[in-house]
Design a protein around this motif. Structure first.
Motif: not given
Length: 333
Positions: A40-66
């Protein structure tokens, strides 16, 4: 608002987060619960890219942070506040300067900082602690400084990583009430990580239950409490709504023992009284409680029904129709 698409985070051959997809709505308080090591904490840190996901996308307001560069990500993080379990305050700086730190990092002028910090401290109830240092504050006050700092740049999203785990129960309640007020008055989307189901019950609108890096159950918080589908969710619910009976209460019973779940209006109606009026049975109440989740009643009652098998079965059928769920815990012939 936040769209998590097939996010995986691996460390060597271990998937801390494993193909998680979630949509978090604008303005909601969204809980992510799981035991230690669930991801859960790793997932949370992926939301602001403190941890960059190995795969997949994180979009906030339609913008792909990854898809952004590191410099672009740093700019986007100004729209995402974060609150930590252990506060992370600068011990050599005053409360004012700890909150001002985020504004300075965002390039705000001294005049802007001078106007903004007092408003933030007032919001979190620390106007009289502006010149104090972290060592002079209680745990709850330190977390309020952390919240003020996280709100400094008017974020759209607030990430809370076990924000109340280091606090006593009374202080936890006050911090949760503050977060609820912030959500309601500012409309900020809050994502809250916890291992405590009571925290989820108090503040969240929806919750995702995680185990071994995966989301195993997702739903409205009331529905999860009323009808958990997975064994893990049931374990979490039982930490708040424990209705286990001592073995001695099961000995020498004359009739079946049933557990009845009342939802919404049925929790406030005299279903059992009406049953006793209509059918030739008696009821022995062994355990029960009623809670209010999102201002909706949720009640559980464990009773022994005494009478002929025919009459007891009629009573059970009637209660089942009038309520959300009835389960026979023990049947006595």
């Amino acid at each position: 608002m936040i769209d998590i698409q097939q996010v995986t985070k691996r460390y060597k051959n271990v998937a801390a987060v494993d193909e998680v997809s979630l949509t978090i709505r604008q303005g909601e308080v969204f809980g992510i619960i799981g035991y230690s090591g669930a991801g859960k904490s790793t997932l949370l840190r992926c939301l602001n890219l403190l941890e960059r996901p190995t795969e997949g996308k994180v979009l906030i307001d339609g913008k792909d942070l990854t898809a952004l560069s590191d410099n672009e990500v740093r700019k986007e993080r100004q729209k995402i506040g974060m609150i930590f379990q252990h506060f992370h305050l600068i011990s050599s700086k005053t409360v004012f300067d700890n909150v001002a730190f985020s504004l300075k990092a965002a390039g705000k002028t001294k005049e802007e900082i001078k106007k903004k910090v007092p408003k933030l401290l007032e919001m979190v109830g620390l106007s009289d602690r502006s010149g104090h240092y972290p060592a002079q504050l209680s745990g709850g006050q330190k977390q309020r400084v952390g919240i003020a700092r996280a709100l400094a740049n008017d974020p759209k999203v607030l990430l809370c990583d076990e924000a109340t785990s280091a606090l006593d129960p009374t202080t936890t309640k006050s911090i949760l009430q503050l977060l609820k007020k912030i959500n309601e008055t500012l409309g900020i989307t809050i994502v809250l990580i916890t291992h405590e189901m009571e925290v989820v019950q108090d503040i969240c609108h929806r919750v995702a239950v995680m185990e071994d890096g995966k989301v195993v159950e997702l739903g409205d918080i009331y529905d999860i409490f009323a009808n958990p589908k997975t064994d893990l969710s049931k374990q979490f619910v039982q930490t708040v709504h424990s209705l286990e009976l001592p073995e001695r209460l099961l000995e020498g019973r004359k009739g079946p023992i049933v557990q009845v779940v009342f939802q919404g209006d049925s929790a406030e109606e005299a279903v059992i009284s009406e049953t006793l009026k209509q059918f030739n049975v008696n009821a022995n109440i062994l355990h029960g409680q009623i809670s209010y989740i999102q201002d909706r009643a949720l009640g559980t009652l464990i009773i022994e029904l005494i009478g002929s098998r025919r009459d007891v079965q009629k009573a059970i059928d009637y209660i089942t129709k009038q309520t959300s769920r009835l389960e026979v815990l023990a049947d006595v012939a």
